[in-house]
Design an enzyme around this catalytic site. Structure first.
Site, PDB file in Angstrom:
ATOM      1  N   HIS A 106       3.370  11.763  89.765  1.00 33.09           N
ATOM      2  CA  HIS A 106       2.503  12.800  89.198  1.00 33.09           C
ATOM      3  C   HIS A 106       3.222  14.114  88.961  1.00 33.09           C
ATOM      4  O   HIS A 106       2.660  15.189  89.141  1.00 33.09           O
ATOM      5  CB  HIS A 106       1.283  13.004  90.090  1.00 33.09           C
ATOM      6  CG  HIS A 106       0.232  11.970  89.863  1.00 33.09           C
ATOM      7  ND1 HIS A 106      -0.885  12.193  89.121  1.00 33.09           N
ATOM      8  CD2 HIS A 106       0.178  10.677  90.243  1.00 33.09           C
ATOM      9  CE1 HIS A 106      -1.608  11.088  89.064  1.00 33.09           C
ATOM     10  NE2 HIS A 106      -0.983  10.156  89.749  1.00 33.09           N
ATOM     11  N   ASP A 165      -7.952  17.980  94.268  1.00 34.44           N
ATOM     12  CA  ASP A 165      -9.106  17.520  93.497  1.00 34.44           C
ATOM     13  C   ASP A 165      -9.045  16.024  93.228  1.00 34.44           C
ATOM     14  O   ASP A 165     -10.080  15.375  93.103  1.00 34.44           O
ATOM     15  CB  ASP A 165      -9.183  18.268  92.162  1.00 34.44           C
ATOM     16  CG  ASP A 165      -9.557  19.728  92.339  1.00 34.44           C
ATOM     17  OD1 ASP A 165     -10.161  20.062  93.374  1.00 34.44           O
ATOM     18  OD2 ASP A 165      -9.225  20.534  91.457  1.00 34.44           O
ATOM     19  N   GLU A 278     -14.668  26.233  93.637  1.00 34.78           N
ATOM     20  CA  GLU A 278     -13.776  26.322  92.489  1.00 34.78           C
ATOM     21  C   GLU A 278     -14.539  26.989  91.344  1.00 34.78           C
ATOM     22  O   GLU A 278     -15.677  27.428  91.507  1.00 34.78           O
ATOM     23  CB  GLU A 278     -13.252  24.933  92.073  1.00 34.78           C
ATOM     24  CG  GLU A 278     -12.250  24.355  93.058  1.00 34.78           C
ATOM     25  CD  GLU A 278     -11.495  23.166  92.518  1.00 34.78           C
ATOM     26  OE1 GLU A 278     -11.628  22.848  91.312  1.00 34.78           O
ATOM     27  OE2 GLU A 278     -10.752  22.532  93.300  1.00 34.78           O
TER      28      GLU A 278
END
Length: 516
Positions: A106, A165, A278
């Site tokens: 990632h 997340d 958030e």
């Protein structure tokens, strides 16, 4: 009315296509070819170097889908000692090679691979989650996914306290960068919730480290971008795992009211405060996700964005076990009564704790089913000082992002408390004397045709911040000039360089970061 509903359904489908929050990408627009090094590992190492085309291809791509970096081979370790033997051999041979540890890949620009070197597939060391008898911590293999950590610890009634997340990323890769999300204001980034690590240095040494044992390595590795060692085990802090979450989104048209309420929520004590916070930005030149709101309100949300140009979404959650506890009602009432969101524009979902934390997976599954999983992601992640967030908003959101022809992606903006970060660790946030910093995530998706334009927009944003004197720090970045890395690490650069000489003197580890 039916036409409006149909238009809204199409908008939400468009959002699934464009708002891609986490991707493993398989195609590329820029290629960094192998240096043509042929690596022959001696039989005495008892390691198999995989060189078949499919394995090499998979190890050459990453999350960003922008860069291809081709290694000479990949190993799938059966134990930490396999990695130790590999690195000890590489560090002591005249003709050497570089090594990159890769979890889920990632990274955004090839950081998880190595041109002409060896990629260590850390997913081969996964699914080992051992909860302590007192349930205060779990020992976790570095290749394990956070979603599996959640599943296995929740069976014992506990869980980690801070999360990213997206949970389908590896423990080791996350801790090498930082690990941020909506719980950071309360419990700090993931790197602030680690008690101990097992690390293999660039010299092949297998060392256990903690704040009291080999502390230089411990603090260096956390947020150290893989420069000092390969994490093979992490001891993660655990606490009680709540059963459910009350999950809210509320809309604002005024940026100052939005940030004031966000800052107020992150300052509240644990018992009367929220557990997650958030924020998102809806812009009229992008696709607006209204799916969280009731169908009867979705067209109103779309109209609101058209009217104001920008709408701000405050997203928060409160975890609980018993819905009948008075404190839960008090928190919910406080949110509804004391915040300055637009009247009527609040929506609440009541979901399981697991489903809340794993919420991004739902969107990923939709994208997979549509075959929309292979696009470039020129993401830009920043930390911005609270004192300059209005300047950033006016100069970047209004004057750059809103003026794009189209915005394709998700824009996150939310505050966190600086005192939850440990400055002894390698991870960088703005070096300023302020209590609050903002996390910015401009998570755009592109096509090969639009990629240059989006990368140009990112460069324009960075230029604006520099020209305006906004002391930002980037997250998940890759610089190509040493002076940029020196500027990035600031007061930590000297210690960072010394740790490299101490733990990886031949500069074998994670060359994809392009630091040394």
């Amino acid at each position: 009315e039916r036409e409006r509903e149909r238009d809204q359904e199409m908008a939400n489908l468009g959002l699934m296509i464009t708002l891609i929050t986490v991707l493993i990408c398989l195609s590329s627009s820029f290629t960094k070819s192998s240096k043509g090094i042929k690596i022959d590992l001696p039989k005495s190492l008892n390691l198999t170097l995989l060189t078949n085309p499919s394995t090499i291809s998979a190890a050459s791509q990453d999350f960003g889908n922008i860069t291809t970096v081709t290694p000479s081979g990949v190993i799938c370790p059966s134990s930490s000692s396999d990695i130790s033997r590999l690195l000890h051999y590489a560090a002591n041979e005249k003709t050497t090679f570089q090594v990159a540890a890769r979890g889920q890949g990632h990274s955004l620009n090839g950081q998880a691979s190595v041109s002409g070197g060896v990629v260590v597939n850390m997913t081969c060391l996964a699914d080992d989650v051992v909860v302590s008898k007192d349930k205060k911590y779990a020992d976790v293999a570095a290749g394990t996914l956070w979603v599996d950590v959640l599943k296995k610890t929740a069976e014992e009634g506990v869980s980690p306290v801070s999360w990213t997340d997206y949970l389908h990323i590896s423990v080791g890769g996350t801790l090498s960068n930082g690990g941020i999300g909506g719980q950071v204001f309360r419990n700090g980034p993931l790197i602030s919730n680690v008690l101990e690590l097992d690390v293999i240095t660039g010299k092949g040494e297998m060392l256990t480290c903690s704040p009291k044992l080999n502390s230089e390595l411990f603090y260096g590795v956390l947020g150290g971008l893989g420069q000092f060692g390969i994490i093979t085990r992490a001891r993660i802090v655990l606490d009680h795992a709540p059963k459910r979450a009350k999950w809210f989104r509320m809309l604002y048209s005024d940026f100052t009211a939005f940030t004031k309420d966000q800052e107020r929520l992150i300052s509240m004590a644990n018992d009367i405060g929220v557990d997650y916070l958030e924020g998102q930005i809806f812009m009229s030149n992008g696709v607006v996700d209204t799916s969280f709101f009731p169908p009867s309100d979705q067209s109103k949300v779309t109209d609101l964005v058209k009217k104001h140009g920008i709408i701000y979404v405050l997203e928060t959650a409160k975890y609980y076990d018993d819905p009948n506890l008075p404190i839960i009602r008090e928190v919910v009432d406080k949110l509804k009564q004391s915040l300055s969101y637009l009247p009527g524009f609040i929506s609440m979902h009541d979901v399981s704790y697991f489903d809340f934390l794993n919420r991004v997976q739902v969107e990923e599954n939709k994208l997979r089913s549509l075959g929309l999983w292979e696009v470039p992601h020129p993401w830009l992640n920043l930390y911005v000082p609270k004192s300059r967030i209005l300047d950033f908003h006016n100069g970047v959101v209004k004057d750059i992002l809103l003026k794009q022809k189209t915005a394709s992606g998700l824009a996150l903006l939310y505050p966190t408390n600086r005192n939850k970060w440990d400055n002894r660790m390698s991870a960088m946030i703005p070096e300023i004397d302020e209590d609050v910093i903002y996390v910015i995530g401009l998570l755009q998706s592109a096509t090969p045709q639009t990629l240059p334009e989006m990368e140009s927009v990112n460069a324009k944003i960075i230029r604006f911040c520099k020209d305006s004197g906004i002391k930002i720090k980037q997250y998940l970045m890759r610089y190509t000039r040493k002076e940029d890395w020196i500027e990035h690490f600031g007061s930590k650069w000297n210690d960072f360089s010394k740790r490299k000489e101490l733990f990886d003197p031949k500069k074998l580890l994670s060359p994809g970061q392009d630091i040394f």
